[in-house]
Structure formats: structure tokens, C-alpha cells
Design a protein around this motif. Structure first.
Motif, mmCIF file in Angstrom:
data_model
loop_
_atom_site.group_PDB
_atom_site.id
_atom_site.type_symbol
_atom_site.label_atom_id
_atom_site.label_comp_id
_atom_site.label_asym_id
_atom_site.label_seq_id
_atom_site.Cartn_x
_atom_site.Cartn_y
_atom_site.Cartn_z
ATOM 1 N N ARG A 134 162.325 120.419 31.653
ATOM 2 C CA ARG A 134 161.296 120.078 32.636
ATOM 3 C C ARG A 134 160.302 121.235 32.795
ATOM 4 O O ARG A 134 159.072 121.027 32.796
ATOM 5 N N ASP A 135 160.814 122.451 32.892
ATOM 6 C CA ASP A 135 159.943 123.619 33.054
ATOM 7 C C ASP A 135 159.090 123.843 31.808
ATOM 8 O O ASP A 135 157.901 124.183 31.908
ATOM 9 N N TYR A 136 159.703 123.671 30.630
ATOM 10 C CA TYR A 136 158.968 123.874 29.387
ATOM 11 C C TYR A 136 157.837 122.855 29.268
ATOM 12 O O TYR A 136 156.709 123.200 28.876
ATOM 13 N N ALA A 137 158.108 121.612 29.612
ATOM 14 C CA ALA A 137 157.080 120.569 29.522
ATOM 15 C C ALA A 137 155.908 120.875 30.447
ATOM 16 O O ALA A 137 154.739 120.691 30.076
ATOM 17 N N ALA A 138 156.205 121.378 31.639
ATOM 18 C CA ALA A 138 155.140 121.701 32.581
ATOM 19 C C ALA A 138 154.312 122.887 32.112
ATOM 20 O O ALA A 138 153.086 122.922 32.288
ATOM 21 N N ALA A 139 154.965 123.860 31.481
ATOM 22 C CA ALA A 139 154.259 125.075 31.046
ATOM 23 C C ALA A 139 153.551 124.899 29.708
ATOM 24 O O ALA A 139 152.681 125.712 29.371
ATOM 25 N N ASN A 140 153.914 123.869 28.947
ATOM 26 C CA ASN A 140 153.344 123.669 27.613
ATOM 27 C C ASN A 140 152.843 122.234 27.463
ATOM 28 O O ASN A 140 153.528 121.384 26.886
ATOM 29 N N PRO A 141 151.640 121.948 27.972
ATOM 30 C CA PRO A 141 151.122 120.572 27.885
ATOM 31 C C PRO A 141 150.805 120.128 26.456
ATOM 32 O O PRO A 141 150.709 118.922 26.197
ATOM 33 N N THR A 142 150.655 121.077 25.539
ATOM 34 C CA THR A 142 150.453 120.758 24.125
ATOM 35 C C THR A 142 151.365 121.647 23.297
ATOM 36 O O THR A 142 151.726 122.748 23.734
ATOM 37 N N PRO A 143 151.759 121.203 22.095
ATOM 38 C CA PRO A 143 151.515 119.890 21.520
ATOM 39 C C PRO A 143 152.278 118.799 22.267
ATOM 40 O O PRO A 143 153.181 119.100 23.062
ATOM 41 N N ARG A 144 151.923 117.535 21.974
ATOM 42 C CA ARG A 144 152.486 116.424 22.740
ATOM 43 C C ARG A 144 153.988 116.306 22.545
ATOM 44 O O ARG A 144 154.729 116.101 23.508
#
Length: 559
Positions: free
Chosen positions: A119-129
Motif C-alpha cells: 500500500r505504501d509503495y503504491a502511494a509513493a510510486n504512481p508510475t509505472p502502472r
């Protein structure tokens, strides 16, 4: 003018006369005042200074009181311990680098912790998809089952998630990733693979060959990303005292990254490359092993093949069913005929053959194949069996035939012991991680880590090899302690043995005259009767390749 010419003539004459009477040659550098160790013929040799020629090779080891050569450069070792650069006989260079710049779950201790990390990684890294990562281990989480796609729901919105298990032999996908990969209830696992299902539907776990169903939908990494990954991998390896590695499973894309680094003068670790399968081998090397490139920094010597999977995903091929899954015996990834055809195709062009075999059935089948092919492909072949983790004790003496190399990873034993007992039962593990038995049977032994499956730190491997205890000292006295080896035997397997396993013993693996001057300074004398915990905690201070400093802890810490 006449006096000037006469003076010049006299100077030249004196220079020539001095050369004729044997004035010491001008060396590139002298590393002085060291507590030096190397192995020579299996014997530990000590020295106080290291003379390195201007070709980056060792000229002489010097003891106290011996006459020192004239040199351009003098390095004061300040009494620190100096040992040969260590060699990892089995790793995955680009996997290490990509793992270092992608989502890493290898240190998570529960499913909930992994979910929060995602969850934290997804929020901090919006790309790549696509969210790509690795390192999960349901055994470490004490989950009692494989994770599922449902466990990933709501963590990253509508983004696909694809995460490889710590051993690389299973992948975990969310529903979005499976949908974009075209995986449905009707999808079937290819030969050598398995889809874990929830009812009739794919549950999100794809084992071994089945991972290709999702892999084919993942967008490839950009070249600039791959270049950054290689540089990061080199930093990690050099900081751990590794000056050479056997890269097990090099693709065409990996080779291109390594060549770009070599062309730019940025390839510092020596890479002994084994292609990922026959197609990559022929595309990169053609009809023979490549020559050494970039001042002996890169060479493709052989091919890496797979016979089975891993214990953690129950993909290792066993002679008897899994104790904790009685309906399963693991997966042969290729038939016996296909295996021998692939090995033969590589051997006919004098490529070295390295085959992954973990289960006892896989190891026995591979030994059968080598014994059959050895009658056709004679000479010094050095057939490699990678991992050789679970071996029927009756098959152990067979490793000594035909010059077979046992390429093993001590840290796997300390990580896997509880899982191995659960998967097979202690009574079936008499030939498990059997390093001492290999040596007793005169089998050439090469040690590595299988990074990024495990930490590339070779001092962890040395500590595990001599104690069969993990970092917490468990179990006290070691697991199956009769398979412990001595520190010299373990050190040999991480230096000379690893070099021999890749036909590189004439170049690296020891600090003998004519060998490459690859060495490291460490913060303690590991040969001064230290315990396994003290050896495990050893820190590398400086790393040199070909006599040139390529990593310095003080410089790193000052950034």
C-alpha cells in the motif's frame, strides 16, 4: 652545449648499466603493512605486503623483512586484514539490481506487514502502472497457506500487482493483473507449472512454468532502468566483498546491459555468465564460449537449465510425496529426453552446463543424464549441479564421478531447515545440504548465495557453513551438525572452488603471482578463532578489483 650532451650521455649510460645489473622493476603499487591471507593448494598462507604489477595482477607476496620493490604507489594497509575478493558461485545480478529499485517484501514478517508495504509503495510510486516486486515468503509469515489474489484487493486501486516469491519459483497476482494477462477459470498451467486455485478459479499463485501466463503481460523495463539496476547491483556486491559472481540465467537483455556498462568503463564486478536457456546462449555467444571482455570483467561460459522447482512452492521434484501435501511430488520442468537434448546441444559447442536440481528425484535424474552424456562429451566438462539441496544419501557418491561440481548455498540451509522438515520429515533429510559429505566424497564444492533469494553477504554463508546455525544462533549446535565444514573449507569454496567451478581458477580465487589482484580489507581477522556470530558480523572496509579500488566504506558513509 658540448658539456650538456656529455652529461646527457653519462645519465643514459648509468641508466642502462643500472638496468643490466637487475635494479628492481618499477611496479604499479605496493600494498604494505597488512595482515594478509590467501589460500595456496588448500593451505592458508600469510603475508605482510602485496606487490601488484601495472597489469593489475599479483607479482609477489612479501613477508616482514623481505626486500620491497620500487613502486609508483604505496598503500598503507594500517595493519588491517586483507583477503582475496570473495566469489559468489550462484547469483542473479539483474534480479538483485531490479529488486533493489522495486518493491521488496523479503524482510516482511507477516501478511499484514506485506500488505502495508504494498500500500505504501503504491502511494509513493504512481508510475509505472504495474507494481512489480519480489521477496514474499508465506513460510516466514507463518501463514499456513499461499497468499491469494483476494489478499491484494484494495491495496493499489486498479493497478495490476505481480510479486515473485523469495525463491523466484512462484508469482502472486491480483485480479487486475490476471485479467490483463487473460487468465481465466479456463486457463491451464503449462507443462512444468501449476496454478493454485480457489474452487475452479485461479487463486493468484502461479508456480514455476505457470508464471509465464502473467509474465507475458508485464511491460518490459526501460533500458535506463535496467542500467540503473546493474549499477545498484554492483554497489551491493562490492560492498559485501564480492569481486566476481556467476550470473545464473543471463538473458539477451541482461547481456546488453552488461555490455553497455563495460563499454562505458563502469563494469567493476567480474561476471561469469551462464545464459538463461539455449536460445539466449546461442543468441549471445553463438558457437563457443565468449572470450573475456573488458579486462576480464565479463565472459559467457555456459548455460543455466532447470530440472525442477523449489521446496517453498512444493515444486522441487521428490522421490516420495511431500509430507505436508501427500498428493504432490513436485514438478519436473522438462522430460528426461528434453533435458539430455538441451545438455547435449550446449556441450557439443563446449559450453559448460549448469542445471538447477533441488529435490532428490531431480538430483538422481540429473546424475543419470550426466553419466550417460559423459561417454559422448569427454574431457574437462565440469558439469554443474546447482543447489543439490535434497539428495538421497545413496546418490551422494555419484557426484564424484565425471568431475561434477556441487554448486551449493549455505544460507539456504539456515533459511529452509524448518520448511524442509515440514515438507519431508527429518528422517528423509540425511542427504540434505550435505556439504561435508560432498567433500568426503572428493566432490569439487563451490559456494554462493543465490542472491537475491538470500542476502549476497558471503560472511553469512561462511558462518552458516561452519555452524549450521542461523543469525540468531538457532538451533544451538547446528542443524544436522555432522554436515558442518571447517572455516578453511568454506573459505576455499567461496574463493578457489567458486573460480574452479567457472574455469577461472587461473585468473581469480587466490592472491598468487599471475592472478588478478582482487582483494578486500575487512574489519576483523576471521581466521583468529572467531565464532560464527563474529564472522557473520564482518564488515568490508574497501574492495579492489585488478588492483584498483572500486568501493570504500568511508566514502559511502560520507555521502
Amino acid at each position: 652545449m658540448g658539456r650538456d650532451l656529455l652529461s646527457l650521455f653519462r645519465t643514459l649510460l648509468l641508466f642502462v648499466l643500472a638496468a643490466c645489473v637487475g635494479t628492481p622493476a618499477l611496479a604499479d603499487q605496493l600494498v604494505e603493512n597488512v595482515n594478509g591471507y590467501t589460500l595456496r593448494g588448500g593451505r592458508l598462507v600469510r603475508f605482510n605486503a602485496l606487490w601488484i604489477g601495472d597489469d593489475g595482477r599479483v607479482r609477489q607476496l612479501l613477508e616482514r623483512g623481505e626486500r620491497r620493490p620500487q613502486t609508483r604507489y604505496l598503500i598503507d594497509g594500517r595493519g588491517r586484514t586483507l583477503i582475496p575478493g570473495l566469489i559468489d558461485a550462484h547469483g542473479h545480478v539483474m534480479g538483485l539490481g531490479m529488486g533493489a529499485i522495486q518493491l521488496d517484501l523479503s524482510d516482511t514478517n507477516s501478511l499484514a506487514e506485506a500488505q502495508q508495504r504494498i500500500r505504501d509503495y503504491a502511494a509513493a510510486n504512481p508510475t509505472p502502472r504495474w507494481i512489480i516486486g519480489r521477496g514474499w515468503n508465506q513460510e516466514r509469515w507463518n501463514l499456513g497457506r499461499f497468499p491469494t489474489a483476494a489478499d491484494l484487493e484494495g491495496l493499489a486501486g486498479d493497478r495490476p500487482i505481480w510479486l515473485r516469491r523469495v525463491d523466484g519459483h512462484a508469482g502472486w497476482a491480483n485480479a487486475v493483473a490476471m485479467r490483463e494477462a487473460g487468465v481465466t477459470a479456463a486457463s491451464q498451467a503449462p507443462s512444468g507449472g501449476r496454478i493454485e486455485r480457489v474452487g475452479r478459479n485461479p487463486g493468484g499463485i502461479f508456480v514455476d512454468a505457470a508464471m509465464r501466463l502473467v509474465d507475458q503481460a508485464v511491460p518490459p523495463a526501460l533500458p535506463v532502468t535496467r542500467d540503473r539496476a546493474l549499477q545498484r547491483a554492483q554497489e551491493i556486491l562490492l560492498s559485501n566483498g564480492l569481486t566476481a559472481v556467476a550470473d545464473m540465467g543471463t538473458s539477451v537483455e541482461d547481456w546488453s546491459v552488461m555490455r553497455r556498462a563495460g563499454d562505458a568503463g563502469q563494469l567493476n564486478v567480474r561476471i561469469l555468465s551462464y545464459a538463461s536457456g539455449i536460445d539466449n546462449l546461442l543468441a549471445i555467444a553463438g558457437t563457443r564460449p565468449t572470450p573475456w571482455l573488458y579486462d576480464q570483467r565479463l565472459r559467457m561460459i555456459g548455460v543455466k537449465l532447470y530440472l525442477d522447482g523449489a521446496l517453498g512452492s512444493r515444486g522441487a521434484w521428490l522421490k516420495q510425496p511431500y509430507r505436508d501435501a501427500p498428493g504432490q511430488r513436485g514438478l519436473p520442468l522438462v522430460t528426461d529426453t528434453v533435458l539430455k537434448n538441451l545438455m547435449s546441444r550446449a556441450a557439443m559447442d563446449n559450453f559448460q552446463v549448469a542445471v538447477h536440481a533441488i529435490g532428490d528425484r531431480a538430483n538422481a535424474t540429473l546424475l543419470d543424464a550426466i553419466e550417460e552424456l559423459a561417454d559422448t562429451y569427454r574431457g574437462d566438462r565440469r558439469w554443474r549441479i546447482e543447489h543439490a539441496q535434497i539428495v538421497d544419501p545413496a546418490d551422494l557418491p555419484r557426484f564424484a564421478r565425471h568431475g561434477i561440481i556441487a554448486s551449493m548455498q549455505p544460507v539456504h540451509q539456515t533459511s529452509d531447515r524448518l520448511m524442509a522438515e515440514a515438507r519431508m520429515g527429518l528422517e528423509r533429510l540425511g542427504g540434505a545440504y550435505a556439504w561435508r559429505s560432498m567433500i568426503a566424497n572428493n566432490v569439487p564444492l563451490a559456494f554462493g548465495s543465490d542472491f537475491p533469494v538470500e542476502s549476497p553477504n558471503p560472511f553469512h554463508g561462511l558462518a552458516a557453513a561452519i555452524s549450521r546455525e542461523d543469525g540468531q544462533g538457532q538451533p544451538p549446535g547446528g542443524w544436522l551438525p555432522e554436515q558442518r565444514v571447517t572455516l578453511l573449507q568454506a573459505f576455499d569454496a567461496f574463493t578457489r572452488g567458486a573460480a574452479y567451478a567457472s574455469f577461472a581458477e587461473g585468473q581469480i580465487g587466490s592472491l598468487e603471482p599471475g592472478r588478478q589482484a582482487d582483494f578486500i580489507f575487512i574489519d576483523r581477522d576471521i581466521f583468529n578463532n572467531l565464532g560464527q556470530r563474529e564472522i557473520r558480523e564482518t564488515r568490508v572496509l574497501e574492495t579492489y578489483v585488478g588492483g584498483r579500488k572500486v568501493w570504500d566504506r568511508r566514502e559511502r558513509d560520507a555521502r
